[in-house]
Design an enzyme around this catalytic site. Structure first.
Site, PDB file in Angstrom:
ATOM      1  N   ARG A 167       0.829  -1.210   0.000  1.00  0.00           N
ATOM      2  CA  ARG A 167       0.000   0.000   0.000  1.00  0.00           C
ATOM      3  C   ARG A 167       0.859   1.254   0.000  1.00  0.00           C
ATOM      4  O   ARG A 167       0.604   2.206  -0.730  1.00  0.00           O
ATOM      5  CB  ARG A 167      -0.921  -0.014   1.222  1.00  0.00           C
ATOM      6  CG  ARG A 167      -1.743   1.256   1.408  1.00  0.00           C
ATOM      7  CD  ARG A 167      -2.824   1.096   2.470  1.00  0.00           C
ATOM      8  NE  ARG A 167      -2.311   0.767   3.789  1.00  0.00           N
ATOM      9  CZ  ARG A 167      -1.866   1.647   4.681  1.00  0.00           C
ATOM     10  NH1 ARG A 167      -1.851   2.920   4.382  1.00  0.00           N
ATOM     11  NH2 ARG A 167      -1.450   1.247   5.871  1.00  0.00           N
ATOM     12  N   HIS A 183       4.168   1.469  -0.769  1.00  0.00           N
ATOM     13  CA  HIS A 183       5.358   1.540  -1.621  1.00  0.00           C
ATOM     14  C   HIS A 183       5.244   0.984  -3.029  1.00  0.00           C
ATOM     15  O   HIS A 183       6.201   1.114  -3.794  1.00  0.00           O
ATOM     16  CB  HIS A 183       6.530   0.840  -0.924  1.00  0.00           C
ATOM     17  CG  HIS A 183       6.933   1.502   0.357  1.00  0.00           C
ATOM     18  ND1 HIS A 183       7.407   2.794   0.411  1.00  0.00           N
ATOM     19  CD2 HIS A 183       6.908   1.055   1.642  1.00  0.00           C
ATOM     20  CE1 HIS A 183       7.660   3.113   1.679  1.00  0.00           C
ATOM     21  NE2 HIS A 183       7.381   2.086   2.445  1.00  0.00           N
ATOM     22  N   HIS A 201       9.345  -3.853   4.690  1.00  0.00           N
ATOM     23  CA  HIS A 201       9.938  -2.555   5.029  1.00  0.00           C
ATOM     24  C   HIS A 201      10.851  -2.135   3.898  1.00  0.00           C
ATOM     25  O   HIS A 201      11.668  -2.922   3.426  1.00  0.00           O
ATOM     26  CB  HIS A 201      10.716  -2.688   6.340  1.00  0.00           C
ATOM     27  CG  HIS A 201      11.616  -1.530   6.661  1.00  0.00           C
ATOM     28  ND1 HIS A 201      11.124  -0.319   7.070  1.00  0.00           N
ATOM     29  CD2 HIS A 201      12.971  -1.402   6.640  1.00  0.00           C
ATOM     30  CE1 HIS A 201      12.144   0.509   7.296  1.00  0.00           C
ATOM     31  NE2 HIS A 201      13.281  -0.112   7.044  1.00  0.00           N
TER      32      HIS A 201
END
Lengths: 143, 477
Positions: free
Chosen positions: A29, A31, A134
């Site tokens: 969402r 990146h 991440h």
């Protein structure tokens, strides 16, 4: 329309609450934008995308910077199979098309105004259970 | 705020529950026909409607027009980021021109309007006595289009107070028409022309017009307008002539140290009652800090200053810190993100915050303060004089090592309600220390911002549990 449908799916997932969205879904969402959403004006890409992806919202401070990757999510998942570096992060083997959004000097209160930079960079990710969760950074391909 | 929705809208059941909504606030939601019909019935009694990026088009404008027609209590209409087009505006304005319409605020940013819309908008400006705010930025209106808008504004019926024309593809030629309008419009309080390539000649002309005009302008935003030091004498004149001007932004213009020196002449003038001053990305260096220090220490009206993205460096910062210690300084918000600061200025900063009681908001992200720098700062933050509420330390090269001290500040300073630690490699160890502080009942944190920090699943669960146990606190990531 297709990108809107994807956006809606994301947003629905996001708003199902903290329980509903996995860290991988959140990563997508925040990146991943593929194919790249076309905005009405180039300088509006960041502002539009960050609002649609629920990164900026009324009551939330503006996120100072955010990178959107314009590549299929499968390629980022594949990066998790790469050898990790000293920090435990994995890099994509090939550079990818990215838009790096940087908050312009104004407020951290919405509306959030951004500068966009298009780059072709390798993407570094942290992975959990074989999925990227991440975005650790990006870097230009070595010359 | 009643009726606030971010993203997916509520179910029909929720709509029925709160039938008399005063405010409708929706963004980023694509409307199905049935959803649109639902909303239309809600809109009939709303005082304020915001439908931002909802994939609305000109056909929706027909419906909105009848809403405006039949809802005399509607005062605010915000339709930013919808491709309404010139056709959509024509429909909309039909409703806006009905005598019963008492709309005050109209926002049509990024609605794919061209100069063709300006004729229609002109008629609204000439007729609508109630309209006080018009935001039409991010539309290719052009100089020709805005000239037409100005004609509408000249009409004595027009009582416009706020005009926003950012990114409208305006050129230097617009200033003549703007000046004529300013002469005739004493009601105008706020003018934004940011992100239009005006250039120095036009900006100087505008400033001369502003000085002559009878309007008591309160806000002037000229970001990224192609301004250099060349314009700064004229801008200075506006500052020393218009005591009403409390909010000035010249961010993203290369005015440089010489430009700032000239600006300060006006800023320091006793007539100048400036409160908010935005000088971000203005090509300033530490050479500007002597003047800036004088401003911060002596201008008692100054409450907010942004110096983001100027290479002030440690030397410059140390000068500003001296100013912050002056008892005359009433500064509440200091924005020094990305100013080339390092650990070296943190001792001075620490000293400043241990003396200064007025400072509430401190933005210091994107400076290589490091753990040592933050440890020094925390000494000052812990001082009882310090009343900082909002502290931003994103991307400051922090690690887990400074988290114990940060935790102490969080648990001790009840005034600290907002803390940003984004983009720092705090790791599980650091986050865990932060969590300990959050669990402390004397910790008053309301917003903890942790964008782009990696932590393990265990820590993720810990953060989630913490959020659930402390409903007044939000962790944003």
């Amino acid at each position: 329309m297709a990108s809107w449908a994807l956006c809606m799916a994301m947003v629905l997932a996001a708003l199902a609450g903290a329980v509903g969205e996995s860290r991988y879904e959140k990563f997508l969402r925040q990146h991943v934008d593929h194919p790249q959403t076309s905005a009405l004006a180039a300088h509006r890409y960041c502002e539009t995308m960050l609002a649609r992806r629920q990164v900026t919202a009324p009551g939330r401070p503006c996120k100072p910077s955010n990178t959107f990757v314009h590549a299929p999510s499968e390629e980022l998942v594949a990066a998790c199979t790469q050898m990790p570096d000293a920090m435990g992060f994995h890099s994509t083997p090939t550079p990818m098309s990215l838009t790096a959004c940087r908050l312009r000097g104004r407020d951290t209160r919405p509306p959030c105004a951004y500068r966009a930079r298009q780059v072709q960079h390798h993407v570094r990710v942290a992975c959990l259970d074989g999925l990227p969760v991440h975005l650790a950074g990006t870097y230009a391909p070595p010359q | 705020m009643a009726g606030v929705h971010a993203g997916v809208g509520p179910s029909l059941q929720e709509d029925i529950k709160s039938t008399v909504k005063m405010e409708l606030d929706i963004q980023c939601e694509e409307m199905s026909p049935s959803r649109w019909a639902e909303l239309l019935s809600t809109m009939k009694s709303c005082k304020s409607i915001r439908l931002d990026d909802c994939n609305l088009s000109s056909s929706n404008c027909e419906d909105l027009s009848s809403i405006i027609n039949t809802n005399p209590s509607l005062t605010e209409l915000k339709l930013n980021n919808n491709e309404l087009g010139d056709a959509g505006i024509e429909y909309l304005c039909k409703g806006l021109l009905t005598p019963s319409c008492s709309l005050q605020k109209l926002w049509l940013q990024n609605c794919n309007l061209t100069s063709a819309s300006c004729e229609t908008l002109r008629s609204v400006l000439s007729a609508q006595l109630s309209l006080t705010e018009l935001h039409v930025g991010d539309n290719k209106l052009g100089t020709a289009g805005v000239k037409v808008l100005c004609q509408g504004m000249m009409n004595p019926n027009c009582k416009l107070q706020k005009l926003q024309l950012e990114y409208c593809e305006l050129t230097a030629d617009i200033v003549e028409a703007l000046n004529a309008t300013l002469q005739s419009k004493p009601t105008l309080k706020e003018l934004s022309l940011s992100n239009n390539t005006l250039g120095d000649t036009a900006v100087k002309q505008l400033c001369r017009g502003l000085v002559e005009a009878s309007c008591n302008l309160e806000l002037l935003h000229l970001e990224n307008c192609g301004i250099t030091s060349d314009s700064c004498r004229e801008i200075s004149a506006v500052l020393s002539n218009k005591s009403s001007l409390i909010d000035l932004s010249v961010g993203d213009n290369k005015i440089g140290d010489s430009g700032l020196a000239l600006l300060c002449q006006g800023l320091m003038h006793p007539n100048c009652k400036i409160q908010k001053l935005w000088l971000w990305d203005c090509d300033l260096t530490s050479a500007s800090c002597k003047d800036l220090s004088r401003l911060i220490s002596t201008k008692e009206t100054l409450t907010e200053i942004s110096l983001i993205d100027n290479n002030l460096r440690d030397l410059g910062m140390e000068m500003l810190c001296q100013a912050l210690k002056d008892p005359r300084s009433k500064l509440q918000e200091l924005w020094i993100r990305e100013c080339g600061l390092t650990t070296a200025c943190c001792k001075a900063l620490s000293s400043a915050v241990s003396v200064n009681k007025h400072l509430k908001v401190l933005h210091m992200g994107e400076n290589k303060l490091g753990d040592a720098g933050v440890e020094l700062m925390c000494e000052g933050l812990l001082h009882p004089n310090c009343n900082i509420q909002s502290l931003w330390l994103g991307n400051c090269d922090l690690t887990a090592a400074c988290c114990a001290t940060l935790a102490t500040v969080m648990a001790t300073k009840q005034c600290l309600t907002e803390l940003d630690l984004s983009y720092n490699s705090l790791e599980d160890e650091g986050i865990r220390k932060i969590c300990e502080a959050l669990r402390n009942p004397s910790c008053n944190m309301q917003q903890l911002i942790l964008y782009d920090i990696f932590w393990s699943s265990e820590v993720d669960d810990e953060l989630r549990a913490l959020e659930e146990s402390k409903p007044e606190m939000k962790i944003i990531s």
